[in-house]
Scaffold this motif. Structure first.
Motif, short mmCIF file in Angstrom:
data_model
loop_
_atom_site.label_atom_id
_atom_site.label_comp_id
_atom_site.label_asym_id
_atom_site.label_seq_id
_atom_site.Cartn_x
_atom_site.Cartn_y
_atom_site.Cartn_z
N ASN A 136 0.85 -1.18 0.00
CA ASN A 136 0.00 0.00 0.00
C ASN A 136 0.89 1.23 0.00
OD1 ASN A 136 -2.23 -1.62 0.14
ND2 ASN A 136 -2.99 -0.82 2.09
N LYS A 138 -0.68 4.39 -0.63
CA LYS A 138 -1.71 5.42 -0.75
C LYS A 138 -1.24 6.74 -0.14
CE LYS A 138 -4.58 2.66 1.27
NZ LYS A 138 -5.77 2.08 1.95
N ASP A 156 -1.57 -0.95 -4.14
CA ASP A 156 -2.57 0.10 -4.07
C ASP A 156 -1.83 1.43 -4.01
OD1 ASP A 156 -4.55 1.93 -3.44
OD2 ASP A 156 -5.61 0.58 -2.08
N ASN A 158 -3.24 4.54 -4.87
CA ASN A 158 -4.19 5.64 -5.06
C ASN A 158 -3.64 6.94 -4.49
OD1 ASN A 158 -6.79 6.54 -6.02
ND2 ASN A 158 -7.34 6.83 -3.86
N ASN A 159 -3.72 7.99 -5.30
CA ASN A 159 -3.27 9.33 -4.93
C ASN A 159 -1.77 9.39 -4.66
OD1 ASN A 159 -4.21 12.00 -4.78
ND2 ASN A 159 -4.10 11.97 -2.55
N ARG A 176 -3.55 -0.66 -8.43
CA ARG A 176 -4.89 -0.11 -8.29
C ARG A 176 -4.80 1.36 -7.90
NH1 ARG A 176 -4.05 -4.56 -5.88
NH2 ARG A 176 -3.91 -3.67 -3.79
N PHE A 177 -5.53 2.20 -8.65
CA PHE A 177 -5.60 3.61 -8.31
C PHE A 177 -6.78 4.25 -9.02
CE2 PHE A 177 -2.80 3.26 -12.00
CZ PHE A 177 -3.26 4.24 -12.86
N ALA A 178 -7.39 5.22 -8.34
CA ALA A 178 -8.45 6.02 -8.95
C ALA A 178 -7.89 7.33 -9.47
CB ALA A 178 -9.56 6.29 -7.94
N THR A 179 -6.81 7.77 -8.85
CA THR A 179 -6.16 9.00 -9.28
C THR A 179 -4.69 8.96 -8.89
OG1 THR A 179 -6.22 11.43 -9.15
CG2 THR A 179 -6.69 10.22 -7.13
N GLN A 196 -6.91 2.39 -17.15
CA GLN A 196 -6.03 3.37 -16.51
C GLN A 196 -5.61 4.46 -17.50
OE1 GLN A 196 -2.99 0.65 -15.24
NE2 GLN A 196 -3.91 0.30 -13.22
#
Length: 211
Positions: A136, A138, A156, A158-159, A176-179, A196
């Motif tokens: 992770n 994040k 992970d 994300n951000n 894995r990431f949303a942004t 992505q």
């Protein structure tokens, strides 16, 4: 992948405090287990050919730490100062480095396996042949870095902040990431999935993709 050249059976039981007993602040050939080493203050400690299991270094200041052929298992480095550290053939398994600061560190043949590096300061790193596996990261800051043969696998992120860092030859397709926080000029050579790529194109290039 294994990096550290350590034979645990050849090591003797020890304690982190032994590093203070050596004139060169050196600890070598030891297994350290189930120890509380929180809030330590030491500059340029040298640790070679050692294994640490379930050792808590939380909030310690270990600037310019030198590690060679060292394995950490279930250790806690949360909020540690590890600035300007040198890590050569080092492995971290199930370790916690939340909020740790490794700014200016040199990493060569280092493995982070199932580690927590959320909010970590990973800036101005010189990274060679290093793997982050199922970690992770994040809200971590991973900026102004020189990355060579660096792998992020099933992480992970994300951000994750990636400013001033060339992403050429970096593969994030299993992550894995949303942004992400980065600059469009650094995207060249980055490998991602179609989904992505669409997200990055929309966020940084203003491109809308229809399916």
């Amino acid at each position: 992948m294994k990096f550290a050249k350590v034979v645990p059976e050849s090591l003797t039981a020890g304690t982190f405090a032994e590093v203070y007993d050596d004139i060169d602040s050196m600890l070598r050939g030891k297994v350290v287990q189930n120890e509380n080493a929180e809030k330590q203050r030491i500059t340029h400690a040298i640790i070679e050919t050692a294994v640490f299991e379930r050792v808590k270094f939380t909030k310690s200041k270990l600037a310019k730490l030198e590690l060679t052929d060292v394995i950490f298992k279930n250790c806690d480095f949360s909020n540690c100062d590890l600035t300007n550290a040198t890590l050569y053939r080092v492995e971290f398994y199930d370790c916690k480095l939340v909020g740790a600061n490794l700014e200016g560190a040199y990493l060569s043949q280092v493995l982070f396996d199932h580690c927590l590096l959320d909010l970590a300061g990973l800036n101005k790193l010189d990274v060679r042949k290093t793997q982050f596996v199922s970690c992770n990261l994040k809200d971590a800051n991973f900026s102004d870095n020189n990355l060579r043969e660096t792998e992020l696998v099933d992480c992970d992120i994300n951000n994750l902040m990636l400013y001033d860092t060339s992403l050429k030859n970096l593969d994030l397709s299993s992550c894995r990431f949303a942004t992400l926080e980065l600059e469009s000029k650094t995207l060249r050579g980055l490998t991602v999935t179609e989904e992505q790529a669409a997200m990055l194109a929309n966020s940084y290039l203003g491109v809308r993709i229809k399916y």
